[in-house]
Design an enzyme around this catalytic site. Structure first.
Site, PDB file in Angstrom:
ATOM      1  N   CYS A   2       0.815  -1.221   0.000  1.00  5.53           N
ATOM      2  CA  CYS A   2       0.000   0.000   0.000  1.00  5.53           C
ATOM      3  C   CYS A   2       0.850   1.273   0.000  1.00  5.53           C
ATOM      4  O   CYS A   2       1.949   1.295   0.528  1.00  5.53           O
ATOM      5  CB  CYS A   2      -0.861   0.046   1.252  1.00  5.53           C
ATOM      6  SG  CYS A   2      -1.845  -1.414   1.519  1.00  5.53           S
ATOM      7  N   GLY A 106      -0.599  -1.071   6.629  1.00  6.58           N
ATOM      8  CA  GLY A 106      -0.332  -1.920   7.792  1.00  6.58           C
ATOM      9  C   GLY A 106      -1.509  -2.842   8.048  1.00  6.58           C
ATOM     10  O   GLY A 106      -2.405  -2.973   7.207  1.00  6.58           O
ATOM     11  N   GLU A 493      10.654 -14.963  -9.594  1.00 11.34           N
ATOM     12  CA  GLU A 493       9.909 -13.717  -9.345  1.00 11.34           C
ATOM     13  C   GLU A 493       9.380 -13.095 -10.620  1.00 11.34           C
ATOM     14  O   GLU A 493       8.248 -12.656 -10.685  1.00 11.34           O
ATOM     15  CB  GLU A 493      10.849 -12.674  -8.733  1.00 11.34           C
ATOM     16  CG  GLU A 493      11.003 -12.696  -7.274  1.00 11.34           C
ATOM     17  CD  GLU A 493      11.830 -11.498  -6.815  1.00 11.34           C
ATOM     18  OE1 GLU A 493      11.324 -10.743  -5.993  1.00 11.34           O
ATOM     19  OE2 GLU A 493      12.973 -11.317  -7.282  1.00 11.34           O
TER      20      GLU A 493
HETATM   21  C1  AGP Z   1      13.810  -8.919  -4.399  1.00  7.66           C
HETATM   22  O1  AGP Z   1      13.876  -9.187  -5.770  1.00  7.66           O
HETATM   23  C2  AGP Z   1      12.559  -9.233  -3.772  1.00  7.66           C
HETATM   24  N1  AGP Z   1      11.451  -8.608  -4.358  1.00  7.66           N
HETATM   25  C3  AGP Z   1      12.490  -9.415  -2.282  1.00  7.66           C
HETATM   26  O2  AGP Z   1      13.033 -10.664  -2.025  1.00  7.66           O
HETATM   27  C4  AGP Z   1      13.170  -8.374  -1.353  1.00  7.66           C
HETATM   28  O3  AGP Z   1      14.552  -8.470  -1.501  1.00  7.66           O
HETATM   29  C5  AGP Z   1      12.753  -8.632   0.099  1.00  7.66           C
HETATM   30  O4  AGP Z   1      11.383  -8.453   0.233  1.00  7.66           O
HETATM   31  C6  AGP Z   1      13.507  -7.757   1.077  1.00  7.66           C
HETATM   32  O5  AGP Z   1      13.313  -6.394   0.819  1.00  7.66           O
HETATM   33  P1  AGP Z   1      14.268  -5.303   1.438  1.00  7.66           P
HETATM   34  O6  AGP Z   1      15.633  -5.520   0.863  1.00  7.66           O
HETATM   35  O7  AGP Z   1      13.677  -3.993   1.050  1.00  7.66           O
HETATM   36  O8  AGP Z   1      14.281  -5.515   2.922  1.00  7.66           O
END
Ligand code: AGP
Length: 609
Positions: A2, A106, A493
Site C-alpha cells: 500500500c 499496515g 519472481e
Molecule cells: C527482491 O527481488 C525481492 N522482491 C524481495 O526478495 C526483497 O529483496 C525482500 O522483500 C527484502 O526487501 P528489502 O531488501 O527492502 O528488505
C-alpha cells in the site's frame, strides 16, 4: 504494498495526489482512492469528496469528475489483506456522516474483535477491511481536537499502521501517525506533503521528516508539528533527500528492471567513492560507530535479511569469514524472532534491507535491541526505519530501485559487505598485500560489469532458448551457491518459472532425481579451487541427459552453453557472476510477456508481517 500520499496547501490537490499515486505504483497495489476538501472559514465544516476504483491509478483518474476541486486531500493505493480488491475495500474509508476519512498502511491485528464491538453498538460497516474500524473509532471519539480523537482511537488498536486522517470539522489539517509502517512528511513553501515513500514527494520537495514508531504529526498549510501518541512534543529536524525526481524516471529503457540492471556499473562506483584508503589498504565506513577496539572484540557476526537481501547477506557472511576470519552466517530475518534466538553480547548483528522498511527485518532488529545486542544496518534508503533503529551501519548508495525485483541493490549490498569485510579484516589479520589485492579487485568491478552487460544480445538469445522450460535447477558451490539461490529467485519472481537452487555437492543426495532433458540446469562455475568439483557435478547432470547453461570464467565443455564472465579476485567473483543471470531472468520474462516491473502477488516494500 500500500501507498499513502497527502497534501495541504493552496494548489489544486487532485492532480497532485494522482501524480503522487502514480509514483507509488511500483510498490504493487490492486485498487486506489482519493478524498479531498477545501478550506472553509474557521468554524465552518468542510465537505469531503471521495472517488475510489478497483484496478490501476489511471482507472481512478478516469472516474474523478471534472469538478473535483480542493486544496487538502489524502489518497491511497491498496494491496489487499483484509477483503478482496474492490471499490468498497479501496481506501480512503469514511464514517457514516462523511466526516472522517482515513487511509492506512499496515494491519490492525484486533480488527475482528473491534468490528464485533462496533457492530454490536449499531455501526454498519461498508467494507471488509481492518482499516474501517479506525474510521469509526475516530468518529466516535469524544475528544475535542482531531489529534485527541486519533490518539483515543489508536489506544484501542493493536497492530501496525501508517495513517493519514482528515476530518470535515477540522479541515485546516491532516493528522498522521506511524507504528511499523513508514510515514514521511514533505516540507514545502506554504504547503505540506505526506507520503509512505519519498518517491511520491521528491518532485515537489526534498526536505523531509521521517516519523518514528509511536509518533504523530499535524500538518497545516504553513507549518507542522510532531508529537508522540502519548501527546508529548518531539523534535523533528528536516533532512534533505539526495535522490532527484529524475532518478525515478525510466530514462529511455522499457522497464525499470532493465534500467536498474544497466545502472550497476555507476552504482558500484558510487558505493566505492570516497571510501578507499590506499595508504593503509583499507576502507573507511563513517557510520559504523564501531571503533577498532570494539571491532577486535567481535567474536561472531550474524546477518539478517529477507529475500534478495538475505542472499546478499549470505555472500556477505562468506566475505567476512574469508577476509576478516570472523565466523559469520546469514539467516532469514522473518524466521529469526520466532525461534527465540540466543543473543550473545560478543556477536555483532547486521540487518540488511534495500528499503529499510521490511517489517520482518525491522522486528528482528527491535527484538535484538530489546535484548541488548549491537545491530548494524546495511541499507539503501537513507533515513529509513531500519537505518534509524540500528546502532550504526553503512548505506549501499544504489540510488532508488523502483522495480519490485531487486538487481542493483543486490549488487551494491554485496559490494558494501566486501567493504565491511575488508575494513574488519584490516583491523584484524588481513595483510596489507591482501587488502591491496581486494581494493584493486573492487576498482575493476564497474568496468567488468559494463563488459558483462555488453553481452546482452547473447544472453537474450539464450533466454529465448530456455524460456520453454517448466522448471530449472540452479547449482553452485560455496561462493557460487548464494549466487545460484539469488539467480533462481530472480527467475521465479519475474518469469514465474519454477526454479530450485541447490549446492552442487547436494545433487546426488536427492535432486539428481529431477534431472532430465526438460529440466535445464544453470551452473555457477568460477575458476577457483572448486572448479574440478563443479565440473564433476556437470558430468553427473550430462550423464542424465540434462541441459546445462554455465556461468563461468572460461567455456565449459560439459555445458551446452557458457556465459563467460570476466575474472576478478576469487572472493569478489560472486558479485559479477550473478549479473548475467539478472539479464537472463529479465529476457526470459520478456519473452513470456510478463509484467516485468510488477510481478504478480509481489510488492516492493513488505511493511507487514
Ligand atoms: C527482491 O527481488 C525481492 N522482491 C524481495 O526478495 C526483497 O529483496 C525482500 O522483500 C527484502 O526487501 P528489502 O531488501 O527492502 O528488505
Amino acid at each position: 504494498m500500500c501507498g499513502i500520499v497527502g497534501y495541504i496547501g493552496k494548489r489544486d490537490v487532485a492532480p497532485l495526489l494522482l501524480e503522487g499515486l502514480q509514483r507509488l505504483e511500483y510498490r504493487g497495489y490492486d485498487s486506489a482512492g482519493i478524498v479531498i476538501t477545501s478550506r472553509t472559514a474557521a468554524g465552518k465544516p468542510g465537505t469531503l469528496k471521495m472517488v475510489k476504483a478497483k484496478g490501476r491509478v489511471r482507472e481512478l483518474e478516469a472516474k474523478v469528475p471534472k469538478r473535483f476541486a480542493g486544496t487538502t486531500g489524502i489518497a491511497h493505493t491498496r494491496w489487499a489483506t483484509h477483503g478482496a480488491p474492490s471499490d468498497e475495500n479501496a481506501h480512503p474509508h469514511l464514517d457514516a456522516d462523511n466526516k472522517v476519512a482515513v487511509v492506512h498502511n499496515g494491519i490492525i491485528d484486533n480488527a475482528s474483535e473491534l468490528r464485533a464491538k462496533l457492530t454490536a453498538d449499531g455501526i454498519v460497516f461498508l467494507s471488509d477491511t481492518d482499516t474501517e474500524v479506525l474510521v469509526h473509532l475516530i468518529a466516535r471519539a469524544q475528544a475535542d481536537t482531531l489529534e485527541e480523537k486519533v490518539r483515543e482511537a489508536l489506544r484501542h488498536v493493536e497492530g501496525t499502521y501508517g495513517i493519514a486522517v482528515m476530518h470535515a470539522d477540522f479541515n485546516d489539517r491532516i493528522v498522521v501517525a506511524r507504528n511499523g509502517s513508514p510515514v514521511v512528511l514533505g516540507i514545502g513553501e506554504k504547503e505540506m506533503f505526506v507520503a509512505s515513500d519519498v518517491a511520491a514527494l521528491v518532485a515537489h520537495t526534498r526536505q523531509v521528516v521521517t516519523l518514528d514508531d509511536g509518533e504523530m504529526a499535524t500538518l497545516k498549510a504553513d507549518d507542522f508539528r510532531t508529537y508522540t501518541t502519548e501527546g508529548s512534543t518531539t523534535t523533528a529536524t528536516p533532512t534533505t533527500v539526495e535522490w532527484e525526481a529524475e532518478s525515478y524516471d525510466m530514462g529511455g529503457h522499457d522497464t525499470y528492471m532493465h534500467k536498474e540492471i544497466f545502472e550497476q556499473a555507476d552504482a558500484v562506483d558510487r558505493v566505492l567513492r570516497g571510501r578507499i584508503d590506499d595508504r593503509f589498504s583499507t576502507v573507511h565506513l563513517g557510520g559504523l560507530n564501531l571503533d577498532a577496539r570494539e571491532a577486535r572484540g567481535v567474536r561472531r557476526i550474524k546477518i539478517l535479511g529477507c529475500g534478495t537481501s538475505y542472499h546478499a547477506g549470505q555472500i556477505g557472511a562468506q566475505l567476512i569469514e574469508e577476509l576478516a576470519r570472523i565466523p559469520a552466517d546469514a539467516e532469514p530475518a522473518s524466521e529469526f524472532r520466532y525461534r527465540n534466538p540466543v543473543v550473545d553480547p560478543d556477536t555483532l548483528y547486521v540487518a540488511v534491507s534495500q528499503s529499510g522498511e521490511t517489517y520482518d527485518v525491522l522486528a528482528a532488529v527491535q527484538e535484538l535491541k530489546r535484548k541488548g545486542a549491537r545491530v548494524l544496518g546495511v541499507v539503501n534508503v537513507v533515513g529509513s526505519a531500519i537505518a534509524r533503529e540500528a546502532d550504526g551501519g553503512t548505506y549501499v548508495h544504489a540510488g532508488p530501485e523502483v522495480c519490485v525485483v531487486s538487481t542493483k541493490c543486490f549488487t551494491n549490498t554485496v559490494v558494501a559487505f566486501a567493504l565491511l569485510a575488508l575494513h574488519l579484516g584490516r583491523i584484524r589479520d588481513l595483510s596489507v598485500a591482501d587488502g591491496k589485492r581486494i581494493i584493486d579487485g573492487l576498482r575493476r568491478l564497474p568496468e567488468q560489469i559494463s563488459e558483462i552487460l555488453a553481452g546482452e544480445d547473447e544472453i537474450k538469445r539464450l533466454a529465448a532458448e530456455y524460456a520453454e522450460a517448466k522448471s530449472m535447477m540452479f547449482i553452485g558451490r560455496v561462493r557460487g551457491y548464494p549466487v545460484a539461490r539469488e539467480a533462481s529467485l530472480k527467475l521465479k519472481e519475474v518469469s514465474y518459472i519454477h526454479a530450485e537452487a541447490y549446492p552442487a555437492s547436494e545433487l546426488k543426495h536427492g535432486p539428481l532425481a529431477l534431472i532430465e532433458p526438460a529440466m535445464p540446469t544453470v551452473a555457477i562455475v568460477p575458476d577457483d579451487d572448486l572448479l574440478e568439483k563443479n565440473r564433476a557435478a556437470m558430468e553427473e547432470i550430462k550423464a542424465r541427459s540434462g541441459r546445462i547453461l554455465a556461468v563461468a570464467h572460461q567455456v565449459q565443455e560439459k555445458a551446452d552453453h557458457t556465459i563467460v564472465v570476466p575474472k576478478n579476485e576469487n572472493e569478489l567473483d560472486p558479485i559479477l557472476m550473478g549479473i548475467p543471470l539478472q539479464l537472463f531472468a529479465y529476457h526470459t520474462a520478456l519473452a513470456m510477456g510478463r509484467d516485468i516491473d510488477k510481478p504478480r502477488n509481489l510488492a516492493k516494500s513488505v511493511t507487514v508481517e
